[in-house]
Enzyme design. Structure first.
Site, mmCIF file in Angstrom:
data_model
loop_
_atom_site.group_PDB
_atom_site.id
_atom_site.type_symbol
_atom_site.label_atom_id
_atom_site.label_comp_id
_atom_site.label_asym_id
_atom_site.label_seq_id
_atom_site.Cartn_x
_atom_site.Cartn_y
_atom_site.Cartn_z
ATOM 1 N N ASP A 98 0.786 -1.231 0.000
ATOM 2 C CA ASP A 98 0.000 0.000 0.000
ATOM 3 C C ASP A 98 0.820 1.284 0.000
ATOM 4 O O ASP A 98 0.323 2.332 0.383
ATOM 5 C CB ASP A 98 -0.914 0.003 1.232
ATOM 6 N N GLU A 120 -0.141 -9.128 -0.927
ATOM 7 C CA GLU A 120 -0.819 -8.577 0.251
ATOM 8 C C GLU A 120 -2.015 -7.736 -0.185
ATOM 9 O O GLU A 120 -2.181 -6.582 0.189
ATOM 10 C CB GLU A 120 0.123 -7.769 1.146
ATOM 11 N N GLU A 134 -2.236 5.045 2.672
ATOM 12 C CA GLU A 134 -2.184 3.613 2.365
ATOM 13 C C GLU A 134 -3.531 3.029 1.943
ATOM 14 O O GLU A 134 -3.598 2.181 1.045
ATOM 15 C CB GLU A 134 -1.628 2.847 3.570
ATOM 16 N N HIS A 210 4.791 5.773 14.527
ATOM 17 C CA HIS A 210 5.290 6.696 13.507
ATOM 18 C C HIS A 210 4.242 7.151 12.495
ATOM 19 O O HIS A 210 4.528 8.000 11.668
ATOM 20 C CB HIS A 210 6.421 6.025 12.717
ATOM 21 N N ARG A 212 1.443 8.841 10.174
ATOM 22 C CA ARG A 212 1.048 10.241 9.973
ATOM 23 C C ARG A 212 -0.246 10.575 10.706
ATOM 24 O O ARG A 212 -0.385 11.657 11.271
ATOM 25 C CB ARG A 212 0.856 10.522 8.473
ATOM 26 N N HIS A 243 11.459 6.428 14.957
ATOM 27 C CA HIS A 243 11.444 6.748 13.534
ATOM 28 C C HIS A 243 12.188 8.060 13.289
ATOM 29 O O HIS A 243 12.221 8.940 14.145
ATOM 30 C CB HIS A 243 9.986 6.865 13.067
#
Length: 382
Positions: A98, A120, A134, A210, A212, A243
């Site tokens: 993604d 996936e 994603e 991490h 967004r 991260h």
């Protein structure tokens, strides 16, 4: 008969971890000419995975730049892949998951009328902005792909609900294949603090955070909860590979610096992450892949997100959705640290994501679809 020309395309560390065992399986098959193209959407973290698995890409777009945006990633991938496809006309392009590389890879192949296989496939939250970007990336790839390699039967049903009927295969998740290579009984960490931890006597909690959509108040609440957990559980050791995002770095250090049993360390390569996970007591994460990997190692997972595109793990009992609320995170962590029965119930639940044979099933499916074998691939039962 000419060999079937199959090109794998990936650009980030999570993609590389899950595609590496597939690249190796493609290389083993006499009927296939395996080609690998990396975009290097993430440069340093990608390279460490390539080194560990011994993969040397034939094509490297090297697109990463400071302060890159989703638009620059996508456009540079499209332009770079157009040249690659014009030079080498693969019969099939395989993309994973993604990311922006995934979407751009599928779109670039479509523009060249090259078949696309989605590894996936079929994961959904049904919220176009979470995870961002994603959810839309994988949804759009689902429209572009002809072959869909679904980790679970539920993922297949998601695609069927969207009207996809052909080229559907349930394979298990390739990350379980990767764990067979990376987890070692005798392992020495590059970060010496990890070698000094008392894994037998302490309850080591592996943390990642991490995403967004967690930036801002959600991340602040998560960090405050982690600080409270560490301060009220001296028997625990929190290990957080932070991260590189400046927003994540600032928030993590603001809340967690100076707490004796919290270890803020640099990001780990895949081999170190898998071996740390194997030695940990509990995983707390907003990552997608760790929700699949940790249960395969018998480690309970608390997901630091409001939703998950991996509901099979929640249903199986290997994962709990803690969300981003301070009180809920603290309460769920307290239960697993204090209640041995609750912990054992999660730790011993059956992982629904695979048995280590996903890559074999995917390649078998490719050969079957392209008429190179009459034997249909095995279906992962889960």
């Amino acid at each position: 008969m000419d060999k079937l020309k199959v090109m794998t395309i990936f650009g980030t560390r999570p993609e590389a971890i899950k595609m590496a065992p597939l690249v190796k399986e493609l290389e083993r098959r006499e009927e296939i000419e395996s080609l690998c193209c990396v975009t290097a959407q993430h440069r340093q973290m990608l390279d460490s995975v390539l080194d560990i698995f011994g993969i040397v890409p034939q094509f490297d777009l090297d697109i990463m730049e400071p302060s890159q945006t989703l638009s620059t990633i996508t456009t540079k991938c499209l332009l770079g892949l157009e040249k690659v496809f014009q030079e080498v006309r693969p019969d099939l392009v395989l993309v994973h998951g993604d990311t922006s590389t995934t979407f751009a890879g599928a779109l670039a192949a479509y523009y060249q009328k090259i078949a696309v296989g989605h590894v996936e496939a079929g994961l959904r939250t049904w919220d176009r902005y979470s995870p961002f970007p994603e959810e839309m990336n994988r949804s759009m790839v689902g429209r572009l792909a002809q072959l869909h390699f679904c980790p679970t039967a539920a993922n297949r049903r998601n695609l069927e609900a969207e009207g996809v009927r052909d080229g559907l295969f349930v394979t298990g998740n390739t990350v379980i294949d990767a764990l067979q290579t990376t987890v070692l009984k005798e392992f020495r960490f590059a970060e010496d603090v990890l070698n000094r931890l008392d894994y037998g006597g302490k309850k080591v909690i592996l943390v990642t955070c991490h995403r967004r959509e967690n930036y801002g108040k959600p991340m602040e609440d998560i960090m405050a909860a982690l600080a409270h957990i560490a301060q009220t559980h001296p028997e625990a050791e929190l290990v957080y590979p932070v991260h590189l995002s400046p927003a994540v770095q600032e928030c993590a250090h603001r809340y967690l610096d100076g707490i004796e049993n919290v270890h803020l360390i640099v990001p780990l390569d895949v081999e170190e992450m898998h071996n740390l996970m194997a030695r940990s007591y509990l995983v707390m994460t907003d990552s997608g892949g760790l929700q699949e990997e940790a249960p395969a190692l018998g480690k309970p997972v608390l997901v630091l997100r409001k939703e998950t595109e991996r509901p099979e793990a929640v249903q199986a009992g290997t994962v709990k959705l803690a969300g981003v609320d301070y009180d809920a995170i603290v309460s769920m962590a307290d239960e697993l640290l204090d209640d041995s029965a609750a912990y054992a119930k999660m730790a011993h639940a059956v992982n629904p994501y695979g048995d280590g044979r996903a890559c074999r099933r995917i390649v078998d499916a490719v050969l079957y679809q392209f008429g190179r074998t009459d034997r249909p691939p095995e279906t992962f039962q889960g």
